[in-house]
Motif scaffolding. Structure first.
Motif, PDB file in Angstrom:
ATOM      1  N   SER A 102      38.296  -3.319  36.806  1.00  0.00           N
ATOM      2  CA  SER A 102      38.710  -1.961  37.158  1.00  0.00           C
ATOM      3  C   SER A 102      37.603  -0.960  36.833  1.00  0.00           C
ATOM      4  CB  SER A 102      39.997  -1.586  36.417  1.00  0.00           C
ATOM      5  OG  SER A 102      39.801  -1.681  35.024  1.00  0.00           O
ATOM      6  N   HIS A 103      36.826  -1.288  35.805  1.00  0.00           N
ATOM      7  CA  HIS A 103      35.714  -0.435  35.391  1.00  0.00           C
ATOM      8  C   HIS A 103      34.518  -1.321  35.051  1.00  0.00           C
ATOM      9  CE1 HIS A 103      39.204   2.098  34.550  1.00  0.00           C
ATOM     10  NE2 HIS A 103      38.405   3.147  34.595  1.00  0.00           N
ATOM     11  N   GLN A 104      33.323  -0.806  35.309  1.00  0.00           N
ATOM     12  CA  GLN A 104      32.113  -1.540  34.951  1.00  0.00           C
ATOM     13  C   GLN A 104      31.030  -0.519  34.631  1.00  0.00           C
ATOM     14  OE1 GLN A 104      31.579  -5.324  35.815  1.00  0.00           O
ATOM     15  NE2 GLN A 104      30.015  -4.963  34.267  1.00  0.00           N
ATOM     16  N   ILE A 105      30.385  -0.732  33.475  1.00  0.00           N
ATOM     17  CA  ILE A 105      29.258   0.122  33.101  1.00  0.00           C
ATOM     18  C   ILE A 105      28.036  -0.790  32.970  1.00  0.00           C
ATOM     19  CG2 ILE A 105      28.291   1.693  31.382  1.00  0.00           C
ATOM     20  CD1 ILE A 105      31.157   2.351  30.525  1.00  0.00           C
ATOM     21  N   ILE A 106      26.959  -0.432  33.668  1.00  0.00           N
ATOM     22  CA  ILE A 106      25.755  -1.263  33.580  1.00  0.00           C
ATOM     23  C   ILE A 106      24.525  -0.376  33.560  1.00  0.00           C
ATOM     24  CG2 ILE A 106      26.750  -3.252  34.756  1.00  0.00           C
ATOM     25  CD1 ILE A 106      25.243  -2.384  37.243  1.00  0.00           C
ATOM     26  N   ASP A 107      23.430  -0.971  33.143  1.00  0.00           N
ATOM     27  CA  ASP A 107      22.158  -0.254  33.131  1.00  0.00           C
ATOM     28  C   ASP A 107      21.504  -0.350  34.487  1.00  0.00           C
ATOM     29  OD1 ASP A 107      21.556  -1.420  29.790  1.00  0.00           O
ATOM     30  OD2 ASP A 107      22.251   0.560  30.456  1.00  0.00           O
ATOM     31  N   MET A 108      20.840   0.735  34.852  1.00  0.00           N
ATOM     32  CA  MET A 108      20.106   0.781  36.115  1.00  0.00           C
ATOM     33  C   MET A 108      19.161  -0.415  36.217  1.00  0.00           C
ATOM     34  SD  MET A 108      17.707   3.934  37.355  1.00  0.00           S
ATOM     35  CE  MET A 108      16.557   3.712  36.042  1.00  0.00           C
ATOM     36  N   GLY A 109      19.123  -1.015  37.398  1.00  0.00           N
ATOM     37  CA  GLY A 109      18.241  -2.157  37.610  1.00  0.00           C
ATOM     38  C   GLY A 109      18.940  -3.493  37.443  1.00  0.00           C
ATOM     39  N   GLN A 110      20.080  -3.494  36.774  1.00  0.00           N
ATOM     40  CA  GLN A 110      20.833  -4.733  36.617  1.00  0.00           C
ATOM     41  C   GLN A 110      21.591  -5.065  37.894  1.00  0.00           C
ATOM     42  OE1 GLN A 110      23.279  -4.044  33.035  1.00  0.00           O
ATOM     43  NE2 GLN A 110      22.142  -5.759  32.143  1.00  0.00           N
ATOM     44  N   MET A 111      22.081  -6.273  37.957  1.00  0.00           N
ATOM     45  CA  MET A 111      22.897  -6.716  39.081  1.00  0.00           C
ATOM     46  C   MET A 111      24.363  -6.581  38.720  1.00  0.00           C
ATOM     47  SD  MET A 111      24.727  -9.653  40.300  1.00  0.00           S
ATOM     48  CE  MET A 111      24.103 -11.128  39.548  1.00  0.00           C
ATOM     49  N   VAL A 112      25.182  -6.233  39.708  1.00  0.00           N
ATOM     50  CA  VAL A 112      26.622  -6.170  39.472  1.00  0.00           C
ATOM     51  C   VAL A 112      27.341  -6.804  40.664  1.00  0.00           C
ATOM     52  CG1 VAL A 112      26.991  -3.888  40.550  1.00  0.00           C
ATOM     53  CG2 VAL A 112      28.518  -4.667  38.737  1.00  0.00           C
TER      54      VAL A 112
END
Lengths: 109, 114
Positions: free
Chosen positions: B9-19
């Motif tokens: 429902s929510h996802q926080i990731i760092d720029m440049g990572q894959m999601v």
């Protein structure tokens, strides 16, 4: 202009009031869907129309492909009707829905 | 009515990572869609998918985006690498028919790219 123009952008009603929302289309559309997006962001489908008029409780929607518009009428507005209402239409070329800009409805006691 | 599920429902990731965003469409539906909604703005079409192929995509569907539905499992949207402007809510939808049927929407995945 935009393919789907939705009006008004914002609407404030008192409980018990009636009102209408409208979407105008720049081209002939094949079908329209109306959604309510609640405060959690969830999209709830209200209507799907390929033509004519549908009613569901206090809501009624009309789609006139030839005249290039659709309307959503809310009768006896309730507090839980607050949210953002979107129309979205398909043209004859494909399956994608093109959304209007939304109407932010606030119902006040 | 028919339900479309989305994980997470929510996802926080760092720029440049894959999601990878996952969608479980309505079981007998054949057409699948992704839409993007930036906070406070209108919903924009990204892509639709049928029979293992992308049928139509918008200019928002950048080269970093890809979709697939391996072996009838989840319908996925992969972004690699992510950029700050990818922060948005991503909605999956499915329909039985391409042009004459209701599209049913999932609850959305809220993606934040830092």
């Amino acid at each position: 202009g935009m393919p789907v123009e939705q009006n008004p952008p914002a609407l404030s009603l008192y409980e018990g009031a009636d009102s209408g929302l409208r979407c105008n289309f720049s081209t002939t559309m094949k079908s329209v869907q109306w959604f309510q997006q609640n405060h959690r962001g969830r999209l709830i489908t209200l209507f799907y129309l390929a033509q004519g008029t549908k009613e569901n409780g206090r809501l009624k929607s009309t789609f006139n492909s030839k005249e290039r518009y659709s309307t959503l009428h809310i009768k006896d507005a309730q507090l839980e009707d607050s949210g953002t209402y979107f129309c979205a239409a398909r043209n004859n070329a494909g399956a994608k829905l093109t959304f209007g800009g939304g109407t932010r409805l606030t119902v006040r006691p | 009515g028919p339900k479309v599920l989305q994980i997470p429902s929510h996802q926080i990731i760092d720029m440049g990572q894959m999601v990878t965003l996952n969608c479980d469409p309505v079981s007998n539906h054949l057409y699948f869609y992704w839409y993007k909604q930036i906070l406070g703005q209108q919903m924009e079409f990204l892509v639709n998918f049928y029979n293992g192929k992308v049928m139509e995509k918008s200019k928002l569907f950048k080269d970093q985006f890809s979709v697939e539905r391996p072996d009838g499992s989840y319908f996925t949207l992969k972004i690699q690498p992510t950029a700050l402007e990818d922060s948005a809510v991503y909605f999956c939808a499915s329909s039985l028919d391409s042009t004459q049927d209701t599209q049913y929407f999932g609850p959305g995945t809220r993606l934040l790219v830092l």
